[in-house]
Motif scaffolding. Structure first.
Motif, PDB file in Angstrom:
ATOM      1  N   ALA A 137       0.841  -1.200   0.000  1.00  0.00           N
ATOM      2  CA  ALA A 137       0.000   0.000   0.000  1.00  0.00           C
ATOM      3  C   ALA A 137       0.877   1.251   0.000  1.00  0.00           C
ATOM      4  O   ALA A 137       1.610   1.432   0.957  1.00  0.00           O
ATOM      5  CB  ALA A 137      -0.899   0.001   1.242  1.00  0.00           C
ATOM      6  N   PRO A 138       0.862   2.116  -1.012  1.00  0.00           N
ATOM      7  CA  PRO A 138       0.056   1.941  -2.215  1.00  0.00           C
ATOM      8  C   PRO A 138       0.790   1.182  -3.325  1.00  0.00           C
ATOM      9  O   PRO A 138       0.177   0.838  -4.310  1.00  0.00           O
ATOM     10  CB  PRO A 138      -0.191   3.391  -2.657  1.00  0.00           C
ATOM     11  CG  PRO A 138       1.039   4.130  -2.250  1.00  0.00           C
ATOM     12  CD  PRO A 138       1.508   3.459  -0.968  1.00  0.00           C
ATOM     13  N   GLY A 139       2.112   0.934  -3.184  1.00  0.00           N
ATOM     14  CA  GLY A 139       2.855   0.234  -4.223  1.00  0.00           C
ATOM     15  C   GLY A 139       3.151   1.110  -5.424  1.00  0.00           C
ATOM     16  O   GLY A 139       2.982   2.340  -5.369  1.00  0.00           O
ATOM     17  N   ASN A 140       3.616   0.488  -6.487  1.00  0.00           N
ATOM     18  CA  ASN A 140       3.902   1.196  -7.752  1.00  0.00           C
ATOM     19  C   ASN A 140       3.871   0.153  -8.875  1.00  0.00           C
ATOM     20  O   ASN A 140       3.717  -1.051  -8.595  1.00  0.00           O
ATOM     21  CB  ASN A 140       5.229   1.973  -7.651  1.00  0.00           C
ATOM     22  CG  ASN A 140       6.459   1.069  -7.509  1.00  0.00           C
ATOM     23  OD1 ASN A 140       6.510  -0.026  -8.063  1.00  0.00           O
ATOM     24  ND2 ASN A 140       7.448   1.528  -6.749  1.00  0.00           N
ATOM     25  N   PRO A 141       4.014   0.561 -10.129  1.00  0.00           N
ATOM     26  CA  PRO A 141       3.865  -0.420 -11.214  1.00  0.00           C
ATOM     27  C   PRO A 141       4.880  -1.566 -11.171  1.00  0.00           C
ATOM     28  O   PRO A 141       4.571  -2.687 -11.582  1.00  0.00           O
ATOM     29  CB  PRO A 141       4.062   0.428 -12.480  1.00  0.00           C
ATOM     30  CG  PRO A 141       3.631   1.797 -12.076  1.00  0.00           C
ATOM     31  CD  PRO A 141       4.092   1.950 -10.646  1.00  0.00           C
ATOM     32  N   GLY A 142       6.066  -1.317 -10.652  1.00  0.00           N
ATOM     33  CA  GLY A 142       7.043  -2.402 -10.515  1.00  0.00           C
ATOM     34  C   GLY A 142       6.603  -3.384  -9.455  1.00  0.00           C
ATOM     35  O   GLY A 142       6.648  -4.613  -9.647  1.00  0.00           O
ATOM     36  N   ILE A 143       6.147  -2.854  -8.344  1.00  0.00           N
ATOM     37  CA  ILE A 143       5.682  -3.702  -7.239  1.00  0.00           C
ATOM     38  C   ILE A 143       4.473  -4.528  -7.678  1.00  0.00           C
ATOM     39  O   ILE A 143       4.309  -5.681  -7.270  1.00  0.00           O
ATOM     40  CB  ILE A 143       5.346  -2.819  -6.012  1.00  0.00           C
ATOM     41  CG1 ILE A 143       6.634  -2.174  -5.456  1.00  0.00           C
ATOM     42  CG2 ILE A 143       4.636  -3.627  -4.926  1.00  0.00           C
ATOM     43  CD1 ILE A 143       6.419  -1.138  -4.364  1.00  0.00           C
ATOM     44  N   ALA A 144       3.653  -3.945  -8.564  1.00  0.00           N
ATOM     45  CA  ALA A 144       2.422  -4.627  -8.998  1.00  0.00           C
ATOM     46  C   ALA A 144       2.719  -5.932  -9.728  1.00  0.00           C
ATOM     47  O   ALA A 144       1.836  -6.783  -9.860  1.00  0.00           O
ATOM     48  CB  ALA A 144       1.603  -3.692  -9.884  1.00  0.00           C
ATOM     49  N   THR A 145       3.953  -6.133 -10.192  1.00  0.00           N
ATOM     50  CA  THR A 145       4.294  -7.404 -10.849  1.00  0.00           C
ATOM     51  C   THR A 145       4.564  -8.510  -9.820  1.00  0.00           C
ATOM     52  O   THR A 145       4.670  -9.674 -10.175  1.00  0.00           O
ATOM     53  CB  THR A 145       5.542  -7.250 -11.753  1.00  0.00           C
ATOM     54  OG1 THR A 145       6.668  -6.921 -10.920  1.00  0.00           O
ATOM     55  CG2 THR A 145       5.352  -6.162 -12.802  1.00  0.00           C
ATOM     56  N   LEU A 146       4.703  -8.125  -8.546  1.00  0.00           N
ATOM     57  CA  LEU A 146       5.057  -9.103  -7.507  1.00  0.00           C
ATOM     58  C   LEU A 146       4.035  -9.197  -6.382  1.00  0.00           C
ATOM     59  O   LEU A 146       4.028 -10.166  -5.623  1.00  0.00           O
ATOM     60  CB  LEU A 146       6.400  -8.699  -6.855  1.00  0.00           C
ATOM     61  CG  LEU A 146       7.627  -8.623  -7.752  1.00  0.00           C
ATOM     62  CD1 LEU A 146       8.763  -7.909  -7.025  1.00  0.00           C
ATOM     63  CD2 LEU A 146       8.054 -10.023  -8.153  1.00  0.00           C
ATOM     64  N   ALA A 147       3.240  -8.139  -6.224  1.00  0.00           N
ATOM     65  CA  ALA A 147       2.335  -8.065  -5.072  1.00  0.00           C
ATOM     66  C   ALA A 147       1.017  -7.455  -5.523  1.00  0.00           C
ATOM     67  O   ALA A 147       0.941  -6.827  -6.579  1.00  0.00           O
ATOM     68  CB  ALA A 147       2.953  -7.183  -3.987  1.00  0.00           C
ATOM     69  N   GLU A 148       0.004  -7.630  -4.685  1.00  0.00           N
ATOM     70  CA  GLU A 148      -1.268  -6.940  -4.969  1.00  0.00           C
ATOM     71  C   GLU A 148      -1.188  -5.532  -4.383  1.00  0.00           C
ATOM     72  O   GLU A 148      -1.003  -5.376  -3.165  1.00  0.00           O
ATOM     73  CB  GLU A 148      -2.416  -7.714  -4.325  1.00  0.00           C
ATOM     74  CG  GLU A 148      -3.757  -7.113  -4.689  1.00  0.00           C
ATOM     75  CD  GLU A 148      -4.927  -7.909  -4.115  1.00  0.00           C
ATOM     76  OE1 GLU A 148      -5.912  -7.275  -3.718  1.00  0.00           O
ATOM     77  OE2 GLU A 148      -4.830  -9.155  -4.061  1.00  0.00           O
ATOM     78  N   CYS A 149      -1.256  -4.525  -5.249  1.00  0.00           N
ATOM     79  CA  CYS A 149      -1.174  -3.147  -4.756  1.00  0.00           C
ATOM     80  C   CYS A 149      -2.552  -2.705  -4.274  1.00  0.00           C
ATOM     81  O   CYS A 149      -3.575  -2.970  -4.914  1.00  0.00           O
ATOM     82  CB  CYS A 149      -0.660  -2.208  -5.845  1.00  0.00           C
ATOM     83  SG  CYS A 149       1.066  -2.513  -6.223  1.00  0.00           S
ATOM     84  N   VAL A 150      -2.555  -2.032  -3.124  1.00  0.00           N
ATOM     85  CA  VAL A 150      -3.798  -1.630  -2.468  1.00  0.00           C
ATOM     86  C   VAL A 150      -3.819  -0.104  -2.449  1.00  0.00           C
ATOM     87  O   VAL A 150      -2.856   0.500  -1.993  1.00  0.00           O
ATOM     88  CB  VAL A 150      -3.812  -2.152  -1.005  1.00  0.00           C
ATOM     89  CG1 VAL A 150      -5.124  -1.837  -0.331  1.00  0.00           C
ATOM     90  CG2 VAL A 150      -3.485  -3.630  -0.948  1.00  0.00           C
ATOM     91  N   PRO A 151      -4.908   0.520  -2.936  1.00  0.00           N
ATOM     92  CA  PRO A 151      -4.894   1.987  -3.034  1.00  0.00           C
ATOM     93  C   PRO A 151      -5.131   2.686  -1.694  1.00  0.00           C
ATOM     94  O   PRO A 151      -6.102   3.412  -1.511  1.00  0.00           O
ATOM     95  CB  PRO A 151      -6.013   2.281  -4.038  1.00  0.00           C
ATOM     96  CG  PRO A 151      -6.955   1.130  -3.883  1.00  0.00           C
ATOM     97  CD  PRO A 151      -6.139  -0.061  -3.493  1.00  0.00           C
ATOM     98  N   ILE A 152      -4.236   2.459  -0.757  1.00  0.00           N
ATOM     99  CA  ILE A 152      -4.283   3.176   0.532  1.00  0.00           C
ATOM    100  C   ILE A 152      -2.930   3.866   0.692  1.00  0.00           C
ATOM    101  O   ILE A 152      -1.881   3.219   0.550  1.00  0.00           O
ATOM    102  CB  ILE A 152      -4.500   2.218   1.728  1.00  0.00           C
ATOM    103  CG1 ILE A 152      -5.726   1.331   1.513  1.00  0.00           C
ATOM    104  CG2 ILE A 152      -4.608   3.014   3.028  1.00  0.00           C
ATOM    105  CD1 ILE A 152      -5.936   0.274   2.615  1.00  0.00           C
TER     106      ILE A 152
END
Ligand code: GLY
Length: 422
Positions: free
Chosen positions: A31-46
């Motif tokens: 949370a909130p992550g970024n596009p790179g992180i989104a390839t490895l984890a579920e990004c949460v919009p917090i």
């Protein structure tokens, strides 16, 4: 194990990357992550500052371990809130995090406990600060007391520069309340080191030493940034020096915080100057360094989750010796035009996939966004191109080979990361 990482920069991408390699982990959220992180984890919009929503998310999703990346939520007491709710979290409470969030607190604590640190005076009044500067030798270091996102330190070589810096902080309030108390510190010369250590408030386990590059331009020219590159390990740090840093700096800080009733559980970062008289602490941070994390965790062989869990369980004394990969790691930060002032954002980024195809190269995302134009820039520091090699020279060559494959309008990066040897 279900893990939540808080934050959305290069440090957090690296944490998620390393945590995702653990066989103990079944699900990772960021949370909130970024596009790179989104390839490895579920990004949460917090957002990282939204402690109540993060708490609800962790409860609802039965998160077993939350790992805090940035300092701001720690300063706001996220670790206290989670612990009160009986949720397991890696990161110090608000009182212990003062080691980063108040330079005055950190300086007083180190002075009282005989921890080597440059001498300093504290000011809230601009006239007194100006008068002190007129009678102080140069260069001198001016520091805002509070958090300033890497913008709170000025090394002034002329009286004009020094006076401007205190006027900016104490009179113009360019950093708001962060600078309304200001430290004027003796300048000490030497080689700088970043030491990151895990601690559960009792046991201290240092990680590999690293070095970061704070100035924007080659040869350490231009203004300070959050960090333009890094490498690890640092050749001059042998076991004897690391033991000295652990015994004379890290353990006394941890013990002092425990004796104040605020035990430190998380990652303690010490920015150290190696002077002819020995190591001196320039600053402490309450979280993993960025971009030091990129190189240190790239070299970590041990399961990071075992280490984080050891801290949270208050059982760091029971973990086996940490194992490291042979060789070296180098990270080159690709930044937006305008950084460290106002960065130009929304520029299309090309070549990330091509760079990542090189062996032993990881492209960690920091200020990126996925838009209908594809991957675009969304912040000052955009990507941390990190490479492993059999030695520093090989890692450095690989990192620059990868960096050259990436383009966006206004791109700027230093060409001398790790160039001066180790
Ligand atoms: N690279 C310095 C920091 O993380 O504060």
């Amino acid at each position: 194990m279900r893990v939540l990482v808080i934050g959305g920069g290069g440090r957090e991408h690296t944490l998620v990357w390393k945590i995702s390699q653990s066989p103990r982990v079944t699900d990772i959220f960021c949370a909130p992550g970024n596009p790179g992180i989104a390839t490895l984890a579920e990004c949460v919009p917090i957002q990282a500052g939204n402690i109540q929503d993060l708490l609800s998310f962790a409860r609802d999703q039965s998160i077993d371990l939350t790992v805090v990346g940035p300092e701001a939520p720690l300063a706001d007491g996220i670790a206290d809130t989670f612990r009160q709710a009986r949720l397991r979290i890696f990161g110090p409470g608000r009182m212990a995090a003062r080691i980063e969030t108040s330079k005055v607190f950190a300086k007083d604590l180190m002075r009282r406990h005989g921890i080597p640190t440059p001498s300093a005076e504290t000011f809230t009044d601009v006239v007194r600060a100006q008068e002190y500067l007129r009678n102080h030798r140069l260069p001198v270091v001016i520091k805002a007391d509070g958090l300033a996102q890497g913008k709170g330190v000025v090394v002034a070589t002329t009286l004009d520069e020094a006076q401007q810096a205190v006027t900016d902080l104490l009179e113009q309030k360019v950093l708001g309340t962060s600078g309304s108390t200001t430290i004027i510190e003796e300048f000490v010369a030497g080689d700088e080191l970043s030491i990151m250590a895990l601690t559960d408030g009792n046991t201290v386990v240092p990680l590999l030493a690293s070095r970061d590059y704070k100035r924007i331009f080659d040869n350490d020219q231009g203004p300070n940034t959050g960090g333009m590159g890094s490498f690890a390990p640092v050749g001059s740090v042998d076991t004897a020096l690391m033991n000295r840093i652990a015994n004379e700096i890290l353990q006394p800080i941890v013990d002092a915080l425990s004796s104040l009733g605020s035990p430190y559980r998380g990652l303690l970062y010490a920015g150290i100057m190696l002077t002819p008289d020995g190591p001196n602490v320039l600053e402490c941070n309450a979280r993993f360094g960025d971009p030091e994390t990129q190189v240190v965790l790239s070299l970590l062989k041990t399961d990071l989750v075992d280490l984080l869990d050891g801290v949270v369980a208050h059982q760091l004394d029971t973990i086996p010796t940490i194992e490291w990969h042979e060789g070296a790691a180098v990270c080159v930060v690709l930044a937006s035009g305008g950084y460290p002032g106002r960065p130009e954002v929304g520029k299309t980024i090309h070549g990330v996939e091509e760079a990542g195809k090189l062996d032993d190269v990881m492209v960690f995302h920091a200020g990126t966004a996925m838009t209908d134009k594809g991957l675009t820039t969304a912040g000052g520091r955009v990507l941390g191109v990190t490479a492993l090699g059999s030695d520093h020279k090989a890692a450095c060559a690989k990192a620059y080979e990868a960096a050259e494959r990436i383009t966006f309008d206004g791109i700027q990066y230093r060409t001398d990361i790790c160039a001066e040897g180790v």
